[in-house]
Design an enzyme around this catalytic site. Structure first.
Site, PDB file in Angstrom:
ATOM      1  N   GLU A 114       0.845  -1.196   0.000  1.00 14.47           N
ATOM      2  CA  GLU A 114       0.000   0.000   0.000  1.00 14.47           C
ATOM      3  C   GLU A 114       0.873   1.235   0.000  1.00 14.47           C
ATOM      4  O   GLU A 114       2.090   1.153   0.155  1.00 14.47           O
ATOM      5  CB  GLU A 114      -0.996   0.019   1.167  1.00 14.47           C
ATOM      6  CG  GLU A 114      -0.410   0.321   2.511  1.00 14.47           C
ATOM      7  CD  GLU A 114      -1.495   0.415   3.592  1.00 14.47           C
ATOM      8  OE1 GLU A 114      -2.559   0.990   3.333  1.00 14.47           O
ATOM      9  OE2 GLU A 114      -1.235  -0.093   4.695  1.00 14.47           O
ATOM     10  N   LYS A 116       2.763   4.630   1.040  1.00 14.58           N
ATOM     11  CA  LYS A 116       3.379   5.132   2.270  1.00 14.58           C
ATOM     12  C   LYS A 116       2.942   6.584   2.417  1.00 14.58           C
ATOM     13  O   LYS A 116       3.253   7.424   1.570  1.00 14.58           O
ATOM     14  CB  LYS A 116       4.897   5.039   2.171  1.00 14.58           C
ATOM     15  CG  LYS A 116       5.598   5.407   3.451  1.00 14.58           C
ATOM     16  CD  LYS A 116       7.073   5.054   3.356  1.00 14.58           C
ATOM     17  CE  LYS A 116       7.785   5.118   4.689  1.00 14.58           C
ATOM     18  NZ  LYS A 116       7.715   6.416   5.326  1.00 14.58           N
ATOM     19  N   ASP A 118       2.627  10.301   4.000  1.00 12.75           N
ATOM     20  CA  ASP A 118       3.591  11.206   4.603  1.00 12.75           C
ATOM     21  C   ASP A 118       2.894  12.044   5.672  1.00 12.75           C
ATOM     22  O   ASP A 118       2.396  13.126   5.414  1.00 12.75           O
ATOM     23  CB  ASP A 118       4.157  12.108   3.501  1.00 12.75           C
ATOM     24  CG  ASP A 118       5.505  12.653   3.888  1.00 12.75           C
ATOM     25  OD1 ASP A 118       6.027  12.239   4.940  1.00 12.75           O
ATOM     26  OD2 ASP A 118       6.032  13.492   3.138  1.00 12.75           O
ATOM     27  N   TYR A 226      -2.187  -1.132  10.595  1.00 15.72           N
ATOM     28  CA  TYR A 226      -1.504  -2.156  11.383  1.00 15.72           C
ATOM     29  C   TYR A 226      -2.352  -2.494  12.609  1.00 15.72           C
ATOM     30  O   TYR A 226      -2.757  -1.584  13.337  1.00 15.72           O
ATOM     31  CB  TYR A 226      -0.148  -1.593  11.813  1.00 15.72           C
ATOM     32  CG  TYR A 226       0.901  -2.601  12.256  1.00 15.72           C
ATOM     33  CD1 TYR A 226       0.779  -3.959  11.997  1.00 15.72           C
ATOM     34  CD2 TYR A 226       2.037  -2.164  12.931  1.00 15.72           C
ATOM     35  CE1 TYR A 226       1.765  -4.848  12.389  1.00 15.72           C
ATOM     36  CE2 TYR A 226       3.037  -3.044  13.329  1.00 15.72           C
ATOM     37  CZ  TYR A 226       2.890  -4.391  13.051  1.00 15.72           C
ATOM     38  OH  TYR A 226       3.868  -5.257  13.445  1.00 15.72           O
ATOM     39  N   LYS A 312      10.930   4.140  -1.644  1.00 17.70           N
ATOM     40  CA  LYS A 312      10.688   5.589  -1.735  1.00 17.70           C
ATOM     41  C   LYS A 312      10.795   6.040  -3.184  1.00 17.70           C
ATOM     42  O   LYS A 312      11.791   5.753  -3.841  1.00 17.70           O
ATOM     43  CB  LYS A 312      11.748   6.342  -0.921  1.00 17.70           C
ATOM     44  CG  LYS A 312      11.625   6.148   0.575  1.00 17.70           C
ATOM     45  CD  LYS A 312      10.753   7.244   1.165  1.00 17.70           C
ATOM     46  CE  LYS A 312      10.823   7.270   2.666  1.00 17.70           C
ATOM     47  NZ  LYS A 312      11.756   8.209   3.213  1.00 17.70           N
ATOM     48  N   CYS A 406      14.742  46.792   6.187  1.00 13.30           N
ATOM     49  CA  CYS A 406      13.770  46.461   5.147  1.00 13.30           C
ATOM     50  C   CYS A 406      14.336  46.790   3.766  1.00 13.30           C
ATOM     51  O   CYS A 406      14.787  47.911   3.543  1.00 13.30           O
ATOM     52  CB  CYS A 406      12.474  47.224   5.393  1.00 13.30           C
ATOM     53  SG  CYS A 406      11.258  46.939   4.098  1.00 13.30           S
ATOM     54  N   CYS A 409      12.026  49.824   2.374  1.00 15.74           N
ATOM     55  CA  CYS A 409      11.887  51.170   2.943  1.00 15.74           C
ATOM     56  C   CYS A 409      12.991  51.479   3.949  1.00 15.74           C
ATOM     57  O   CYS A 409      12.952  52.516   4.610  1.00 15.74           O
ATOM     58  CB  CYS A 409      10.512  51.328   3.584  1.00 15.74           C
ATOM     59  SG  CYS A 409      10.331  50.384   5.109  1.00 15.74           S
ATOM     60  N   CYS A 424       8.929  44.099   9.013  1.00 14.56           N
ATOM     61  CA  CYS A 424       9.185  45.528   8.861  1.00 14.56           C
ATOM     62  C   CYS A 424       8.054  46.258   9.584  1.00 14.56           C
ATOM     63  O   CYS A 424       6.890  46.089   9.235  1.00 14.56           O
ATOM     64  CB  CYS A 424       9.208  45.913   7.387  1.00 14.56           C
ATOM     65  SG  CYS A 424       9.132  47.703   7.179  1.00 14.56           S
ATOM     66  N   CYS A 430       5.729  51.604   4.186  1.00 14.96           N
ATOM     67  CA  CYS A 430       6.501  50.619   3.425  1.00 14.96           C
ATOM     68  C   CYS A 430       5.683  50.210   2.186  1.00 14.96           C
ATOM     69  O   CYS A 430       4.590  49.645   2.314  1.00 14.96           O
ATOM     70  CB  CYS A 430       6.795  49.431   4.331  1.00 14.96           C
ATOM     71  SG  CYS A 430       7.719  48.127   3.531  1.00 14.96           S
TER      72      CYS A 430
HETATM   73  S1  IVH Z   1       3.554  -0.143   8.216  1.00  8.24           S
HETATM   74  C1  IVH Z   1       6.659  -2.055  11.602  1.00  8.24           C
HETATM   75  N1  IVH Z   1       2.306   1.196   6.377  1.00  8.24           N
HETATM   76  O1  IVH Z   1       6.291   4.979   7.773  1.00  8.24           O
HETATM   77  C2  IVH Z   1       6.239  -0.806  10.943  1.00  8.24           C
HETATM   78  N2  IVH Z   1       3.841   2.382   7.745  1.00  8.24           N
HETATM   79  O2  IVH Z   1       9.201   4.662   7.885  1.00  8.24           O
HETATM   80  C3  IVH Z   1       4.972  -1.003  10.193  1.00  8.24           C
HETATM   81  N3  IVH Z   1       3.986   4.796   7.231  1.00  8.24           N
HETATM   82  O3  IVH Z   1       6.474   4.236  11.187  1.00  8.24           O
HETATM   83  C4  IVH Z   1       4.607   0.253   9.500  1.00  8.24           C
HETATM   84  N4  IVH Z   1       2.510   4.792   5.603  1.00  8.24           N
HETATM   85  O4  IVH Z   1       4.747   5.997  10.359  1.00  8.24           O
HETATM   86  C5  IVH Z   1       3.205   1.258   7.367  1.00  8.24           C
HETATM   87  N5  IVH Z   1       1.080   2.249   4.714  1.00  8.24           N
HETATM   88  C6  IVH Z   1       1.971   2.315   5.701  1.00  8.24           C
HETATM   89  C7  IVH Z   1       2.609   3.519   6.064  1.00  8.24           C
HETATM   90  C8  IVH Z   1       3.544   3.512   7.089  1.00  8.24           C
HETATM   91  C9  IVH Z   1       3.332   5.521   6.318  1.00  8.24           C
HETATM   92  C10 IVH Z   1       4.994   5.335   8.157  1.00  8.24           C
HETATM   93  C11 IVH Z   1       4.843   4.847   9.566  1.00  8.24           C
HETATM   94  C12 IVH Z   1       6.121   4.121   9.874  1.00  8.24           C
HETATM   95  C13 IVH Z   1       7.057   4.813   8.944  1.00  8.24           C
HETATM   96  C14 IVH Z   1       8.288   3.976   8.682  1.00  8.24           C
END
Ligand code: IVH
Length: 683
Positions: A114, A116, A118, A226, A312, A406, A409, A424, A430
Site C-alpha cells: 500500500e 506510504k 507522509d 496495522y 521511496k 527592510c 523602505c 518591517c 513601506c
Molecule cells: S507499516 C513495523 N504502512 O512509515 C512498521 N507504515 O518509515 C509497520 N507509514 O512508522 C509500518 N505509511 O509511520 C506502514 N502504509 C503504511 C505507512 C507507514 C506511512 C509510516 C509509519 C512508519 C514509517 C516507517
C-alpha cells in the site's frame, strides 16, 4: 429535568449523532443537513456542560474539541513502534525480496502493498471497544498521549459497537488532506499569518496543539495500517486489515495483494503518477510479507522488521547554483527570503527560484551564495533547496548575514520572541505593505474591484494618486484615463510602459462605485485587521452590528464574542487604537461604504417554491449567489448548505465542485440548471 431524564436525553442525542456521523463519514451519505447536525451537537454539548457527571468518554462531543492539555502524558508503548528500512531502487528491492525468499527457506509467500503516507504515526489503544489512548511514536519506546486531539479526527471510531477483543492497538498515519492544507494556508494568507511549509509539518504541529478545538477545525484525517494485540489469530495481514475496515477504521483503498516481486514492481510503477491524485501526500510504497506466521519467522533487526520495507519514490532533484537571495516583504510586513537560482530543468519546468522561508531555514541549510545546491520538487509543492554540496564550495565564500533593514523602505526589521520571521514595522510607509493592503481590499471576497490589477495599483501609488485604500474613493476618471503604469513581461524578462485605456478607466470607476454597496462584513474583512479573516469579520459584524461599536469594544467585550480569542481581540483593539486606521475609516464612511449590517427584509414575490429546499453551487450568469438565495427565499423556498437525501433541488452553476455533484447524483437529488430554476419560478 430529573437525572433519569437527562441521562435518557444524552443517550438519545448521542445515538442520533453517532448514527448520522457514521452515515456521513463511513458511507458518505446524509439524511440531515449540516445545520441540523450541528444543532443536535450543540444540544448535547449544553447538556453535558450542565451535567458533567453524565458525560461519557466516547461522547461524540469530543469531536469538536474544547479540552486544553497543558502537558501530554508520556506513555510507554506496549509494542515498540519501529521504523521501516528504506529502498530507493528496484534493484535494492529485488535484493530484499531475495533475502525474504532465503529467510523463508524456499516456501511460497505473497506480499501486501500500500502507499506510504507522509504524515505522523499514531497508535490507538482500545479497551472494551472504547478508544483509551492515542500515542505518538516519540522515540519508538515511549510517546505522547494526544487522545483529546485524536478524538477530533472524525474517521477514528471513539467506540466500536461490534464484538471486538478486550484490548488491541491499531496504528496508522495521521495526515492533513492536501485540500485542507491549501484551505488553511489561504485562510492564513487572508489574516496575515505565515504559510505552513507542508502538509506533514502541519499535521504533526496540529496533533501536538494544546487546544483541541483548534485541532478540530483543522480536519485532520488518518489511515490505519496495522493491527496489534495478544491472542488474535489472523492468518494474514490482509485478513487483519479487512477486519479493522469492518470495525469502521479508515483503511486506504490503495492496498493490494501481490503474488511476487514483479507484481510489486508493477504496483510501484502504476502508482508513481497516480498517487498525486490521492487526498494525502505520499512518498513511497510499503511492502509487507502477508502471512503473519512468515512475518514471525523473518522477525526483526534492531530497528525494523525484516518482513516489511518501504520503497521511496525519487523526489525529482537537480543541482544548481544559488546566485543570490532576494527578500520579499508581504502585506503584513513579514519578510521572506527567496533563493535566486541559476535556471535548471526540474520535473518538466524551469526552476529559477525557491523559498527559503526565514532566517532559521538559511541557518539550518548552512547555505552560502555561490554554493551548489540540490533542489527538489515533491508532487505539486513549490521547489525547495534540500542540501548543499559542500565539496563544491568555493574557498572564499562566506556565511550569509541576514538583512537587518527592510529592503523596500530601509526601516530596521524586528523579530519578536518565538517568531520565525522578521517584520518591517513601518506599516504605513513601506510600499509593498501598502500595496498588499490595497490588493487585499479590492479582492473579490472583499470589495470586488478587481478590474484594478496589481500593476495599475502600482501605477497609482507611483504617481502619488493614492496612498491607501481609502484614497481609491477620490479617484476620478480623468486621473485614470491614460494613466501610465509599468508592466512586466515574463518573456522579455523586463518592464515596459503602458497606459490605461478609456474603457478600463470607466470599468474601474464603475467597480469602485458599485463597491460602495458591499455589505459591512466584507468591508470589515477588507480593512486588513490582522487575524480577522472572512469568518471572524462575519462574527464581529453580526455581534456588534456597526463599526463604531467594534471600535469602542474593550478587549474583554471582544473576547466574550463566540470564536474570538485573545489574539484576535488584541489585534482588533490595536487596529482601532491607531489614528491612521480611524482616519481611513472616516474617509471610507464619507465615501458612503457600509459600516453597519444590513438587516435583510425579504419581500415576498410568490409561493412557487413553497417548502422546497435548495442548495446552490457554482457560479451563475444572471444572478450572483446572494441574489439567487434572495430569489429562493422571496418565493417561499429554503436555502440549505449541505446535500442530503431530503434535499429537493441542487441548482448547479458553472464550475460547481465535483464532490457536490457526485454526492447529489448518489443521493438522487434533482439537479437543475439556472434556466430550469427560472422555469420553476415562472410555473
Ligand atoms: S507499516 C513495523 N504502512 O512509515 C512498521 N507504515 O518509515 C509497520 N507509514 O512508522 C509500518 N505509511 O509511520 C506502514 N502504509 C503504511 C505507512 C507507514 C506511512 C509510516 C509509519 C512508519 C514509517 C516507517
Amino acid at each position: 429535568m430529573t437525572p433519569q431524564e437527562v441521562m435518557k436525553e444524552i443517550q438519545s442525542l448521542t445515538e442520533q449523532i453517532n448514527y448520522h456521523s457514521d452515515l456521513y463519514y463511513q458511507q458518505s451519505k446524509s439524511e440531515i443537513s449540516d445545520f441540523e447536525f450541528d444543532q443536535l451537537l450543540e444540544k448535547l454539548i449544553t447538556l453535558e456542560n450542565k451535567f458533567p457527571e453524565f458525560k461519557k468518554e466516547d461522547s461524540p462531543t469530543q469531536r469538536v474539541g474544547g479540552t486544553i492539555t497543558k502537558e501530554f502524558d508520556s506513555v510507554v508503548h506496549k509494542y515498540r513502534m519501529l521504523s521501516l528500512g528504506n529502498t530507493y531502487s528496484k534493484e535494492d528491492l529485488i535484493e530484499w525480496d531475495n533475502r525474504v525468499a532465503k529467510g523463508l527457506d524456499g516456501a511460497g509467500y505473497e506480499y501486501f502493498c500500500e502507499m506510504k503516507f507522509d504524515g505522523v504515526a499514531l497508535s490507538l489503544t482500545y479497551e472494551n471497544g472504547i478508544l483509551k489512548r492515542a500515542v505518538t511514536r516519540g522515540d519508538g519506546t515511549r510517546g505522547d498521549d494526544v487522545i483529546a486531539n485524536a478524538k477530533t479526527i472524525r474517521s477514528i471510531p471513539l467506540k466500536i459497537s461490534q464484538d471486538v477483543p478486550n484490548a488491541f492497538e491499531v496504528r496508522g498515519e495521521v495526515y492533513l488532506p492536501k485540500h485542507e492544507f491549501e484551505r488553511l494556508n489561504q485562510e492564513r494568507e487572508d489574516i496575515g499569518e505565515d504559510q505552513l511549509a507542508n502538509p506533514r509539518n502541519a499535521a504533526s504541529g496540529t496533533l501536538k496543539m494544546q487546544d483541541s478545538s483548534v485541532v478540530s477545525s483543522r480536519k485532520l484525517d488518518c489511515y490505519l495500517y496495522y493491527l496489534l494485540g495478544d491472542g488474535m489469530n489472523f492468518p494474514t495481514h490482509s485478513a487483519a486489515i479487512h477486519q479493522i475496515e469492518q470495525w469502521g477504521f479508515n483503511v486506504s483503498p490503495t492496498y493490494r495483494k501481490c503474488q511476487d516481486i514483479n507484481e510489486v514492481l508493477e504496483y510501484i510503477t502504476e502508482w508513481e503518477e497516480k498517487r498525486h491524485t490521492l487526498p494525502s501526500e505520499t512518498d513511497g510504497v510499503v511492502i509487507k510479507v502477508n502471512s503473519l506466521n512468515q512475518q514471525d519467522e523473518l522477525g526483526f533487526t534492531a530497528k525494523s522488521p525484516r518482513w516489511a520495507i518501504s520503497y521511496k519514490y525519487k523526489a525529482e532533484s537537480a543541482a544548481t547554483i544559488l546566485e543570490s537571495i532576494s527578500y520579499q516583504v508581504g502585506r503584513t510586513g513579514s519578510v521572506t527570503p527567496v533563493a535566486n537560482l541559476r535556471p535548471v530543468l526540474l520535473a518538466g519546468t524551469t526552476v529559477k527560484r525557491a523559498s527559503l522561508h526565514n532566517a532559521n531555514e538559511i541557518e539550518r541549510l548552512g547555505v552560502r551564495i555561490g554554493d551548489t545546491v540540490a533542489v527538489e520538487k515533491g508532487g505539486e509543492i513549490i521547489p525547495k533547496i534540500t542540501a548543499v554540496v559542500l565539496t563544491q564550495r568555493s574557498l572564499f565564500s562566506e556565511p550569509i548575514t541576514y538583512i537587518s533593514h527592510c529592503p523596500e523602505c530601509s526601516t530596521e526589521l524586528v523579530r519578536s520572541e518565538g517568531e520565525a520571521n522578521h517584520y518591517c514595522p513601518n506599516i504605513d510607509g513601506c510600499p509593498p505593505q501598502i500595496q498588499g493592503r490595497i490588493e487585499h481590499f479590492i479582492q473579490r471576497k472583499a470589495m470586488d474591484i478587481d478590474s484594478l490589477g496589481t500593476e495599475t495599483i502600482r501605477g497609482l501609488l507611483d504617481h502619488g494618486l493614492i496612498k491607501n485604500y481609502a484614497d481609491l474613493y477620490s479617484l476620478t476618471y480623468e486621473q485614470l484615463n491614460g494613466l501610465e503604469f509599468k508592466t512586466y513581461s515574463e518573456k522579455k524578462g523586463d518592464f515596459s510602459l503602458r497606459s490605461l485605456r478609456e474603457k478600463s478607466a470607466q470599468n474601474i470607476i464603475r467597480a469602485i462605485e458599485i463597491s460602495k454597496s458591499v455589505p459591512f462584513e466584507r468591508v470589515l474583512f477588507g480593512l486588513s485587521i490582522r487575524f480577522v479573516g472572512q469568518t471572524v469579520a462575519e462574527k464581529l459584524a453580526e455581534h456588534f452590528e456597526t463599526i463604531d461599536k467594534i471600535a469602542e469594544a474593550s478587549l474583554e467585550t471582544l473576547i466574550e464574542v463566540p470564536e474570538i480569542g485573545e489574539r484576535i481581540a488584541q489585534s482588533v483593539v490595536r487596529f482601532f487604537d491607531t489614528p491612521e486606521s480611524i482616519r481611513q475609516i472616516d474617509k471610507l464612511k464619507a465615501a458612503g461604504l457600509n459600516f453597519e449590517i444590513i438587516k435583510k427584509v425579504v419581500i415576498s414575490e410568490g409561493s412557487n417554491l413553497a417548502d422546497k429546499s435548495f442548495v446552490i453551487s457554482g457560479v451563475f450568469t444572471q444572478f450572483s449567489r446572494d441574489e439567487l438565495k434572495e430569489k429562493i427565499k422571496a418565493n417561499g423556498g429554503k436555502v440549505v448548505s449541505s446535500i442530503s437525501a431530503k434535499l429537493d433541488y441542487l441548482v448547479a452553476g458553472d464550475k460547481m465542485g465535483p464532490a457536490k455533484l457526485e454526492k447529489a447524483t448518489k443521493l438522487e437529488v434533482n439537479i437543475i440548471s439556472e434556466s430550469e430554476f427560472l422555469a420553476l419560478l415562472d410555473k
